[in-house]
Structure formats: C-alpha cells, structure tokens
Design a protein around this motif. Structure first.
Motif, short mmCIF file in Angstrom:
data_model
loop_
_atom_site.label_atom_id
_atom_site.label_comp_id
_atom_site.label_asym_id
_atom_site.label_seq_id
_atom_site.Cartn_x
_atom_site.Cartn_y
_atom_site.Cartn_z
N TYR A 367 -8.21 3.90 0.28
CA TYR A 367 -7.30 2.92 0.87
C TYR A 367 -6.15 2.44 -0.01
O TYR A 367 -5.12 2.01 0.50
CB TYR A 367 -8.10 1.69 1.32
CG TYR A 367 -9.01 1.97 2.48
CD1 TYR A 367 -8.50 2.36 3.72
CD2 TYR A 367 -10.39 1.87 2.35
CE1 TYR A 367 -9.33 2.62 4.79
CE2 TYR A 367 -11.23 2.13 3.41
CZ TYR A 367 -10.70 2.51 4.63
OH TYR A 367 -11.52 2.79 5.68
N SER A 368 -6.28 2.50 -1.34
CA SER A 368 -5.29 1.82 -2.18
C SER A 368 -3.90 2.42 -2.05
O SER A 368 -2.94 1.74 -1.66
CB SER A 368 -5.73 1.83 -3.64
OG SER A 368 -4.74 1.20 -4.43
N THR A 369 -3.75 3.71 -2.36
CA THR A 369 -2.42 4.30 -2.30
C THR A 369 -1.88 4.33 -0.88
O THR A 369 -0.68 4.15 -0.65
CB THR A 369 -2.45 5.71 -2.91
OG1 THR A 369 -2.83 5.60 -4.30
CG2 THR A 369 -1.10 6.39 -2.82
N ALA A 370 -2.77 4.51 0.09
CA ALA A 370 -2.34 4.45 1.49
C ALA A 370 -1.76 3.09 1.82
O ALA A 370 -0.76 2.97 2.54
CB ALA A 370 -3.52 4.77 2.42
N ALA A 371 -2.37 2.02 1.30
CA ALA A 371 -1.86 0.67 1.54
C ALA A 371 -0.54 0.44 0.84
O ALA A 371 0.35 -0.26 1.36
CB ALA A 371 -2.90 -0.36 1.09
N VAL A 372 -0.36 1.01 -0.35
CA VAL A 372 0.92 0.89 -1.06
C VAL A 372 2.03 1.52 -0.23
O VAL A 372 3.11 0.94 -0.04
CB VAL A 372 0.84 1.56 -2.45
CG1 VAL A 372 2.21 1.57 -3.11
CG2 VAL A 372 -0.17 0.83 -3.34
N ILE A 373 1.79 2.74 0.26
CA ILE A 373 2.79 3.45 1.05
C ILE A 373 3.10 2.69 2.34
O ILE A 373 4.26 2.53 2.74
CB ILE A 373 2.30 4.88 1.35
CG1 ILE A 373 2.28 5.70 0.06
CG2 ILE A 373 3.17 5.55 2.41
CD1 ILE A 373 1.64 7.06 0.20
N HIS A 374 2.05 2.21 3.00
CA HIS A 374 2.23 1.46 4.24
C HIS A 374 3.09 0.22 4.00
O HIS A 374 3.95 -0.12 4.82
CB HIS A 374 0.87 1.06 4.79
CG HIS A 374 0.93 0.28 6.06
ND1 HIS A 374 1.25 0.86 7.28
CD2 HIS A 374 0.71 -1.04 6.32
CE1 HIS A 374 1.22 -0.06 8.22
NE2 HIS A 374 0.91 -1.22 7.67
N THR A 375 2.86 -0.46 2.90
CA THR A 375 3.64 -1.66 2.58
C THR A 375 5.13 -1.34 2.47
O THR A 375 5.97 -2.03 3.06
CB THR A 375 3.15 -2.28 1.26
OG1 THR A 375 1.75 -2.56 1.36
CG2 THR A 375 3.90 -3.57 0.96
N ILE A 376 5.45 -0.29 1.74
CA ILE A 376 6.87 0.07 1.57
C ILE A 376 7.49 0.46 2.90
O ILE A 376 8.61 0.04 3.23
CB ILE A 376 6.99 1.22 0.54
CG1 ILE A 376 6.58 0.72 -0.85
CG2 ILE A 376 8.41 1.77 0.50
CD1 ILE A 376 6.50 1.80 -1.90
N GLU A 377 6.78 1.22 3.71
CA GLU A 377 7.30 1.62 5.01
C GLU A 377 7.61 0.41 5.88
O GLU A 377 8.66 0.33 6.54
CB GLU A 377 6.30 2.53 5.72
CG GLU A 377 6.15 3.91 5.11
CD GLU A 377 5.04 4.72 5.76
OE1 GLU A 377 5.01 5.94 5.55
OE2 GLU A 377 4.20 4.12 6.48
N GLN A 378 6.69 -0.56 5.90
CA GLN A 378 6.86 -1.72 6.78
C GLN A 378 7.88 -2.71 6.24
O GLN A 378 8.73 -3.21 6.97
CB GLN A 378 5.50 -2.41 7.00
CG GLN A 378 4.49 -1.54 7.74
CD GLN A 378 4.99 -1.07 9.09
OE1 GLN A 378 5.52 -1.87 9.87
NE2 GLN A 378 4.85 0.21 9.36
N TYR A 379 7.81 -3.03 4.96
CA TYR A 379 8.74 -4.00 4.38
C TYR A 379 10.18 -3.49 4.43
O TYR A 379 11.12 -4.28 4.58
CB TYR A 379 8.35 -4.35 2.95
CG TYR A 379 7.25 -5.40 2.83
CD1 TYR A 379 7.46 -6.57 2.10
CD2 TYR A 379 6.01 -5.24 3.43
CE1 TYR A 379 6.48 -7.53 1.97
CE2 TYR A 379 5.02 -6.18 3.31
CZ TYR A 379 5.24 -7.33 2.58
OH TYR A 379 4.26 -8.28 2.45
N ASN A 380 10.35 -2.18 4.28
CA ASN A 380 11.71 -1.62 4.38
C ASN A 380 12.34 -1.93 5.73
O ASN A 380 13.55 -2.13 5.84
CB ASN A 380 11.67 -0.11 4.18
CG ASN A 380 11.53 0.30 2.71
OD1 ASN A 380 11.34 -0.55 1.84
ND2 ASN A 380 11.61 1.59 2.45
N LYS A 381 11.51 -1.96 6.80
CA LYS A 381 12.03 -2.21 8.14
C LYS A 381 12.67 -3.59 8.25
O LYS A 381 13.67 -3.77 8.95
CB LYS A 381 10.90 -2.13 9.18
CG LYS A 381 10.31 -0.76 9.40
CD LYS A 381 9.21 -0.85 10.46
CE LYS A 381 8.52 0.47 10.69
NZ LYS A 381 7.43 0.36 11.69
#
Length: 794
Positions: A367-381
């Motif tokens: 879950y850790s790296t997946a959560a990091v990537i998800h955060t960047i994808e969402q916050y960029n929006k």
C-alpha cells in the motif's frame, strides 16, 4: 399544520421580518474589512501577491555524521542568506527547535497534567504513574542543539545569543536590501527516542540494536522574515510547527556503511553507496508501472544479522541535492526495505518511493508506494503539478510528519505470538493509507504553499485534511474517512471546549478537531453546498497556483476564494473561522394556504367541506338522534332550513364575474392552477447562518429539494418565514436531509417531527476500537459448554 386562505399569507410574509427581528440587529453578513489587514502593493485586495511581493532566501551546504552508538548527529556547514526585503537587517534569527528538550526550556516549565476535575470526571482519585510516564521521560532527556561555533565567511566569530529555541546572530554591518551574507555553523544534536520523547523526530529502538532514525529539525534553520510578521521568532512549544525560507540544499550524510538513507532531494552518488544490482533496480523503477524492490527484504535482514557484536565502525557518505525546498530531513537504518515506482507529474518524472522494515510487511509493500502515487495524482487535480523529483514514505514509530519530498508514517501489522500469523485490523490498513496521503499531501501545503505554521495551524493542516478527504474518496467506495463529512464534526461543534479556528497554533484547544477537522469540513460544505464543485475547484486551484513557493496569510486565502469564485463569502469565513457558533436550524412551524378562486361555487363548497371536517362537540354527539320540534312540525321550516350559510346566491355570482373581468391574465392563470402555499417558520438556534436545504415530501410520494442561499438570513438572522409553493399537498418537510451543514441537533429539523432511532441493549457491550477482523475471521469456534451433569437426586 394549520390551514389558512392565502389572503392572510401575504400579510404574514410581509410582517415576518419585523415580527422575528432580534432586539439588537446582528449583521451576520457584514464585511471582514474590520478584521483583515489593509491590502497593499505586497498583498492585493484580490488575494494575489502584489507587484512588490518579496520573500527571503536561504541556501545551505551541510555535512553531518550519525554516531549510532552515542545516538548523536554532528554537523557543520554554511548558510547563504539573501535579503530580498526592502529593509536593512542588523541581525538574523535562527531556529533551534530541539532546544525545547533542554532542561531550562519553556516547554518543560509550562508542562501540565489534566486538572483534578478532569481526573475525577474519568472516575480516578489521583494521578496514575502511567499518566506521568511520558512527562517524566521527557524531563530526564537532556536534548537540544549545541551550537559550538558561528563564524562569518572570513572565519571570524560572529556574536550570537541563544534565546531558548531561537538564536540571534549579530551581523558586523547591516545587511542591505538585495544583499546576501554567508555564515558558518558547527553543532551537535542528541537524537531523542521517538516513542518516549516524540515531537516529530527521533530513533525507534529495536531489541537487537538495529534501530530506525527519523531525523528532522536536526540542524539550525533560518527563521522566516516576511512583510506581515517581520521575524517569526515565536518560541517553539511543540504545537506551533514551522515556517521557513526556500533555498537550495547540498547535504552530505555520513552513516554506518550498512545503512540505507532516505532523504529530501536527489541522490548524487548512487555508485558509492548502492550495489550494482540495486542501481540497476533503481533504473528499472524509473519506467516501471508497479513498485520495483530496490533493497529486498532478504538484503535488509542480512544487514541486520551481519551487524557484528563489535559494531563495525565502517561508514558511507550519502550525497543529496535539493532545489527550492524550505527544509531538509532524512531517515537512516540498516532495516530498510526500499521500493520505487515512477509517476508522471505534468512534464516531470517523479519517483515515488517507500522505505520500511520487515515488520511493516505485508502492509507496506502493498500500500505505501501506491498511496504516494495516488496522493500526487489527486492533489495535482486540485492544486498544481507536483514539482519535485521524488516523493517518499518512510515507516517509523512517529505517527506522521512531513518534510519536503519525504514523510514519516507509522502503521504496521501484528504477529500472533502463538501461531506466527501476520494480520492487521481494518483501522491499521486504512490508517496507514490515510496517514501517507496526509503526510505526502503536506508537500503541497505547507511545503510549497508556504504558510506560517507557527501562527496558523489550520492553513496547512485544515487545507491538507480537506484534500486528503477528496483523495480518500477517490481511493475506494465507502472509504472510512475520519474528517471531511459534515456529520463527523457535529459532536465537536456541540462541545463548549472550543476556540475559533483563527486562534494561534499554541493556544488551540482540541487541535485535531479545531485545526484539521473543522476547516476541512467547512471547505467541504463550501464546495458541495454553497459554491458548488465547479466554482470552488476553480477558486481553490487559483489560490494554490497564486501562492505556490510563496507565503500566504489567511486573508490571502479568504480573498482569493471570493475573487475567483465571484461570491461574497465574508459571512462564511466569519462564522466558521472567527466564531465557535454552530449550525442548528429548527423547523418551528408550518402553515398551509390555498389560493382563493373567488368563485362562489368553489369557495363556499370548500368552506362547507372544512366545516364538515370539524370535530363534533361532545354535546352534539350525545344529542344526535334527538327528535326536534321542526321534525314533528314540518310547517315550521322555511327558506333557511333548506339553505345553509354556504348557499351560493346570484349576488355572489355577479360579484365574481365583475372581479374576474378586472384581473390580469397571469392572475387568472394562478386561480386556475390550484397551487398549494406553505409558510414555514425557521429559527437559527446555533448562531451560524447557513443555506437552507429543504426537502418537501408531497402527497404522491414525490420528494422535491429546495436550496436556499444563506443570505435568506440577512435581515433576520434568528428567525425567518419562507414561502414554498407546490402542485400538490405537502405531507412532510425536512431541513438538511443529507446532513450537509453539520447541524448539531437534527431532532428539530423535520415536520412532522421524527423520532430519534436507537436500540435497547440487553447485553453489556464491549467495543474494541482496534478490532482485527483479519485475525478473528479464522479463529476457531470455542466448543459449546456441556450441560452440568445431573445428580442422582435429580
């Protein structure tokens, strides 16, 4: 519900405002000009940076070594400070935050325990040792940053004065606007134990001596100097975090040779610190679509086992560089497993990476790296493209803390001592994902949108918690978010132990609710109920773009949101951020009116029907069937016995024809439509004005939502009467049916009133907040107890 003709309704509406007005008018919609600073050339009235906006800069070259035996970091380096302000500076202020752990610190002197009343309220008769443990442990730890030298670029000593957690460096001559100066520092820092002393940094101790070091606030850092505050040198007490200047960092870290280092910035010397296989894996990760293991669990376990009893003193130096960051942190341990995956952020390539011990698996590798990537994808929006080359999540015992490009996050599975099975609770799983989203999200607020955390905790924690909620919603359906939904803040909004959100960080009560949950909830209400997603998202993104790599204040945020949304929101900021008022709207009464057609055939029939619906008096009920005189002597009956008060006469018909002839077409149409009119009385019991979201349930079962802006309260902030027009009768009404506004008492939100659902408990309940369903699912059923053996006598 009272039923009345419409003629009275217009008079009631006309008088509603004056009848319900408070003795002293409280203008909930007055402007914030009296509270906000006057706009100027640095910060404009629109909330944008002005054409003369400025900020300081601090560039660092640091060298440090970690002594694992003594648990000490020894450092030296130089700071180049650029004065972009219009002011000449006679001295500079530097933060020594770890001095909060000195024996003479204010933090220790002001430390208190809960009051006696609080202990007694919890059923206690005194202070227990466990409650004192943390305080006693902190008192025993002698920490702080010991500055051994401060010299100028010429090598001469600079006079400096340490004032608790701050140090003033006196300059040989004033630093003029546009000028820069370089000074050198040398210091030592005793690393605290994170589980004992805490406060965002420290080492996690393991029984075999293979510890994890999470290093932050480990070097003297330049205090911020800016237009609104001047020097931000408010003492560090622990809750008010940090505000710093942007700059470039060149850092070399010398650690035990078998350690793996995670850090702010990019690694400059991979060939010197990584094996060929690890470098190859790191290269593969730059184009991978799933995490690549850079340092495997087997390699990490081998490093742990190979640490000799003599403790080999071999070291390696890791070299990192970072551009345009406001701080620098690192983690170091031989226990680290390391994985990485690439992500595209705008036109930049970013490596999302995680570092964790074997105790973190299987949670962390999944879950850790997946959560990091998800955060960047969402916050960029919702803000801007993540601008840095790396984004890191590190597992340690610190609950959660953020720094540029790197964050420290707690959360691990558990191992059953009997079976060896590794499982984790639902709370642990989602707690881990949430803390990673939150701490990585802090790269945006405040690591890039560089608000003053020492002054305003909510400007980074509240905004970040809001975006965290949006990211959690995008992770999976029914994600168990703690903060963001309006209904989740209700208990706090009911409490009396509150201060306004616009309270200094060190004086905030219930920090988690005040600085995280309440602002996040307020922004969700602003987005979903007041502005709508399109207007809100545009305005919020405008704020982020305007203030990235700059230092905004609350006024800049408030003004930008109004400027970019085209909406006056002063009432909203005042209520949610400057007061402790709550939303509590009560439905006090409802009256039905019908349109009088003026047609005597219709109106007198309607009046006759209403009369017949009236309850028969007890006397009439008992007299029913009684023989009357006119029954025995019919000759006594005349015209009035054949016709009642509702008989239509020719005079009535003539008057109706005359009336209709004088009506406008729209008035004639209104008479024909047969609309139903309802006057509903609302009162604002909580003090915080809010939009009305009214659900009308019609006789056919159809439900209609009426959304009424908060300005409905502008003339009468305590009581109002609102007219609703429907095509069919209303059988039910609910204010805030979807729990959008954080109404603290929904028992008064409906007509007819709805009972509050609950259940009677027959058995004593035992709730376990950390319930581990994964572990319990396969737990064998206990065999049923055998009945007691019967005796011979039985």
């Amino acid at each position: 519900m009272t039923l009345k003709p419409l003629q009275a309704a217009l008079a009631v509406l006309f008088l509603a405002g004056s009848a319900h007005a408070a003795p002293a008018f409280d203008d909930k919609f007055r402007q914030l000009d009296e509270l906000l600073p006057t706009p100027n050339e640095t910060r404009t009235a629109s909330g944008a940076p002005g054409h003369r906006y400025w900020q300081q800069r601090a560039d660092y070259r640091l060298r440090a070594s970690l002594d694992e035996d003594k648990r000490v970091i020894t450092g030296s380096g130089s700071v180049t400070y650029t004065n972009n302000s219009p002011d000449a500076l006679n001295y500079l202020w530097v933060q020594l935050d770890q001095n909060m752990f000195r024996a003479d610190s204010d933090n220790r002197r002001i430390s208190t325990l809960p009051s006696r009343d609080a202990w007694q309220a919890r059923g206690g008769d005194g202070v227990k040792f466990d409650s004192l443990k943390a305080t006693l442990s902190q008192q025993r730890f002698e920490g702080g940053i010991q500055v051994s030298s401060v010299t100028g670029s010429d090598g001469r000593a600079l006079r400096h004065t340490v004032n608790k957690t701050m140090m003033r460096i006196d300059l040989p001559q004033p630093l003029k606007p546009g000028a820069r100066t370089t000074f050198n520092l040398a210091w030592t820092f005793k690393v605290p134990e994170a589980n004992v002393v805490g406060r965002r940094t420290g080492f996690e101790k393991f029984d075999d001596g293979n510890d994890i070091y999470l290093s932050a606030q480990w070097f003297p850092r330049m205090a911020a100097y800016y237009d609104v505050k001047g020097w931000q040198h408010k003492q560090y007490m622990g809750d008010g975090e940090f505000t710093l200047e942007f700059g470039d960092y060149d850092v070399q870290l010398t650690v035990p040779a078998d350690h793996i280092v995670a850090s702010t910035g990019e690694l400059q010397n991979a060939s010197a610190v990584l094996s060929a296989a690890q470098r190859e894996r790191l290269q593969q990760a730059r184009t991978a679509r799933k995490p690549v293991i850079i340092v495997t669990q087997a390699e990490a376990e081998a490093a742990e086992k190979n640490r000799s009893a003599a403790k080999n003193k071999a070291t390696k130096t890791w070299h990192f560089k970072a551009r345009d960051v406001r701080d620098f942190a690192f983690a170091s341990s031989r226990k680290f497993i390391w994985d990485a995956q690439a992500i595209k952020s705008g036109d930049k390539d970013v490596l999302a990476m995680s570092y964790y011990p074997k105790e973190g698996n299987p949670l962390w590798e999944r879950y850790s790296t997946a959560a990091v990537i998800h955060t960047i994808e969402q916050y960029n929006k919702y803000s801007f493209d993540y601008p840095y080359p790396t984004a890191i999540s590190v597992n340690g015992s610190i609950g959660g803390m953020e720094y540029p490009m790197i964050s420290f996050n707690a959360g691990r599975p558990v191992k059953d001592k009997k079976t060896g099975e590794i499982t984790y609770s639902k709370g642990t799983k989602y707690g881990l994902i949430s803390v990673i989203i939150h701490e990585v999200g802090h790269n945006y607020f405040p690591m890039i949108v560089n608000s003053d955390e020492r002054q305003w905790t909510w400007m980074d924690e509240g905004l970040n918690s809001f975006l965290q909620f949006l990211a959690e919603e995008a992770w999976e359906d029914n994600y168990p978010s703690r903060r963001g939904e309006a209904r989740n803040i209700v208990d706090y909004m009911r409490s009396t132990n509150q201060v306004p959100v616009m309270t200094n960080a060190e004086s905030t009560l219930q920090r988690g609710n005040n600085a995280y949950a309440k602002p996040a909830t307020a922004l969700n209400i602003l987005r979903e109920t007041i502005l709508g997603r399109e207007l809100f998202d545009f305005a919020f993104k405008e704020y982020a773009e305007r203030w990235k790599f700059k230092r905004p204040t609350p006024a800049d945020f408030f003004r930008t949101m109004e400027d970019a949304s085209g909406t006056d929101l002063d009432w909203f900021w005042r209520g949610w951020f400057y007061t402790t008022d709550a939303v509590d709207v009560s439905v006090d009464g409802i009256t039905e009116y019908t349109m009088s057609s003026k047609d005597p055939e219709v109106e007198k029939a309607w009046q006759r029907a209403r009369k017949q619906e009236e309850a028969m008096s007890i006397i009439d009920q008992r007299n029913k069937g009684m023989q009357r005189r006119v029954d025995r002597y019919p000759e006594l009956k005349d015209f009035y016995n054949e016709h009642d008060d509702f008989t239509v006469t020719n005079k009535d018909r003539n008057k109706f024809n005359e009336t209709v002839a004088g009506l406008e077409d729209w008035e004639k149409n209104l008479l024909k439509e047969g609309k139903h009119f309802y006057l509903v009385d609302f009162s604002n019991k909580g003090g915080l004005v809010t939009p009305l979201i009214v659900e009308l349930e019609l006789k056919s079962g159809k439900k209609v939502i009426e959304r009424i802006p908060a300005e409905v309260w502008r003339y009468s902030p305590k009581k109002i009467t609102k007219l609703f027009i429907t095509d069919e009768p209303v059988v039910g009404l609910t204010q805030d049916p979807y729990w959008e506004t954080a109404d603290i008492d929904v028992s008064n939100n409906s007509w007819p009133a709805k009972p509050t659902p609950s259940r009677l408990e027959l058995f004593k309940t035992n709730r376990d907040a950390g319930e581990n369903l994964m572990r319990d699912f396969n737990t064998k059923l206990a065999p049923p107890k055998a009945p007691a053996t019967a005796t011979k006598a039985e």
